[in-house]
Motif scaffolding. Sequence first.
Motif, PDB file in Angstrom:
ATOM      1  N   SER A 160       0.819  -1.237   0.025  1.00 58.08           N
ATOM      2  CA  SER A 160       0.111  -0.025   0.015  1.00 58.08           C
ATOM      3  C   SER A 160       0.703   1.232   0.112  1.00 58.08           C
ATOM      4  CB  SER A 160      -0.940  -0.188   1.334  1.00 58.08           C
ATOM      5  OG  SER A 160      -0.069   0.189   2.492  1.00 58.08           O
ATOM      6  N   THR A 161       0.258   2.365  -0.358  1.00 56.27           N
ATOM      7  CA  THR A 161       1.015   3.732  -0.237  1.00 56.27           C
ATOM      8  C   THR A 161       1.507   3.900   1.196  1.00 56.27           C
ATOM      9  OG1 THR A 161      -0.982   4.793  -0.167  1.00 56.27           O
ATOM     10  CG2 THR A 161       0.055   4.772  -2.505  1.00 56.27           C
ATOM     11  N   GLN A 162       0.730   3.586   2.093  1.00 55.48           N
ATOM     12  CA  GLN A 162       1.023   3.690   3.600  1.00 55.48           C
ATOM     13  C   GLN A 162       2.281   2.895   3.903  1.00 55.48           C
ATOM     14  OE1 GLN A 162      -0.403   5.984   6.016  1.00 55.48           O
ATOM     15  NE2 GLN A 162       1.358   5.466   7.104  1.00 55.48           N
ATOM     16  N   PHE A 163       2.241   1.585   3.469  1.00 56.66           N
ATOM     17  CA  PHE A 163       3.282   0.809   3.846  1.00 56.66           C
ATOM     18  C   PHE A 163       4.652   1.409   3.331  1.00 56.66           C
ATOM     19  CE2 PHE A 163       6.167  -2.374   2.387  1.00 56.66           C
ATOM     20  CZ  PHE A 163       6.587  -3.099   3.757  1.00 56.66           C
ATOM     21  N   LEU A 164       4.364   2.043   1.884  1.00 57.05           N
ATOM     22  CA  LEU A 164       5.536   2.533   1.178  1.00 57.05           C
ATOM     23  C   LEU A 164       6.340   3.621   1.926  1.00 57.05           C
ATOM     24  CD1 LEU A 164       4.844   1.961  -2.399  1.00 57.05           C
ATOM     25  CD2 LEU A 164       6.318   0.569  -1.150  1.00 57.05           C
ATOM     26  N   ARG A 165       5.281   4.413   2.475  1.00 55.20           N
ATOM     27  CA  ARG A 165       5.866   5.354   3.115  1.00 55.20           C
ATOM     28  C   ARG A 165       6.514   5.264   4.623  1.00 55.20           C
ATOM     29  NH1 ARG A 165       1.521   8.522   1.772  1.00 55.20           N
ATOM     30  NH2 ARG A 165       0.197   7.503   3.422  1.00 55.20           N
TER      31      ARG A 165
ATOM     32  N   TYR B 256       1.726  -5.337   9.168  1.00 52.96           N
ATOM     33  CA  TYR B 256       0.249  -5.888   8.835  1.00 52.96           C
ATOM     34  C   TYR B 256      -0.111  -6.276   7.374  1.00 52.96           C
ATOM     35  CZ  TYR B 256       0.238  -4.229  13.777  1.00 52.96           C
ATOM     36  OH  TYR B 256       0.326  -4.076  15.042  1.00 52.96           O
ATOM     37  N   THR B 257      -0.628  -7.483   7.355  1.00 52.44           N
ATOM     38  CA  THR B 257      -0.751  -7.789   5.952  1.00 52.44           C
ATOM     39  C   THR B 257      -2.301  -8.364   5.954  1.00 52.44           C
ATOM     40  OG1 THR B 257      -0.247 -10.214   6.477  1.00 52.44           O
ATOM     41  CG2 THR B 257       1.657  -8.901   5.687  1.00 52.44           C
TER      42      THR B 257
ATOM     43  N   HIS C 191      -1.495  -8.449   0.544  1.00 52.22           N
ATOM     44  CA  HIS C 191      -1.356  -6.875   0.478  1.00 52.22           C
ATOM     45  C   HIS C 191      -0.362  -6.673   1.881  1.00 52.22           C
ATOM     46  CE1 HIS C 191      -4.293  -5.651  -2.178  1.00 52.22           C
ATOM     47  NE2 HIS C 191      -4.844  -6.802  -2.218  1.00 52.22           N
ATOM     48  N   LEU C 192       0.473  -5.513   1.796  1.00 50.17           N
ATOM     49  CA  LEU C 192       1.307  -5.065   2.931  1.00 50.17           C
ATOM     50  C   LEU C 192       0.872  -3.719   3.163  1.00 50.17           C
ATOM     51  CD1 LEU C 192       5.077  -5.817   1.543  1.00 50.17           C
ATOM     52  CD2 LEU C 192       3.442  -7.297   2.805  1.00 50.17           C
ATOM     53  N   ILE C 193       0.326  -3.581   4.364  1.00 50.63           N
ATOM     54  CA  ILE C 193      -0.649  -2.543   4.680  1.00 50.63           C
ATOM     55  C   ILE C 193       0.211  -1.553   5.397  1.00 50.63           C
ATOM     56  CG2 ILE C 193      -2.773  -1.712   5.972  1.00 50.63           C
ATOM     57  CD1 ILE C 193      -3.843  -4.697   5.774  1.00 50.63           C
TER      58      ILE C 193
ATOM     59  N   SER D 145     -11.930  -1.284   2.475  1.00 48.55           N
ATOM     60  CA  SER D 145     -11.782  -0.568   1.440  1.00 48.55           C
ATOM     61  C   SER D 145     -11.557  -1.392   0.254  1.00 48.55           C
ATOM     62  CB  SER D 145     -10.638   0.637   1.240  1.00 48.55           C
ATOM     63  OG  SER D 145      -9.415  -0.102   1.074  1.00 48.55           O
ATOM     64  N   LEU D 146     -10.957  -2.548   0.414  1.00 43.26           N
ATOM     65  CA  LEU D 146     -10.660  -3.435  -0.566  1.00 43.26           C
ATOM     66  C   LEU D 146     -11.913  -4.063  -0.999  1.00 43.26           C
ATOM     67  CD1 LEU D 146      -7.517  -5.394   0.788  1.00 43.26           C
ATOM     68  CD2 LEU D 146      -7.493  -3.573  -1.105  1.00 43.26           C
TER      69      LEU D 146
END
Length: 121
Positions: free
Chosen positions: A13-18, A84-85, A95-97, A118-119
């Motif tokens: 997710s974008t949150q995980f990347l951040r 969290y996945t 999904h890596l959350i 949301s998924l």
Amino acid sequence: MNLLVRMWSIEPSTQFLRDSKWYEKKRPDELAAALNNVQRFLVLLNVSKSFKCVQAGYLHKEPSGIIAVDQKGHAGNLQETRLYTFGIECAKTLHLITIGSKDTQHSDIEYSKKYVQSLST
């Protein structure tokens, strides 16, 4: 007969990347340990019948089908970390959350629950 077996893939997710960028700078050993355990988790997923059947000492079941992957099993005195996945069985996508420490656990779980919701919408 040629059987094509579909392997699990990762979707960050974008949150995980951040969050992982922060961990890369401030807690690189914890990030590396958690990501290594995600790879171990993927190996188990690829030989298991179901996402929900996989068990290991570094996996923790959370609400809404979320599974937290921790840093256990790696050398050093690492801060407790949870990645969290959430797995979607039919798509074979993990999904890596988000990733966080024990201090952010409650808010990380709440964020993850909303992400999972949301998924399905």
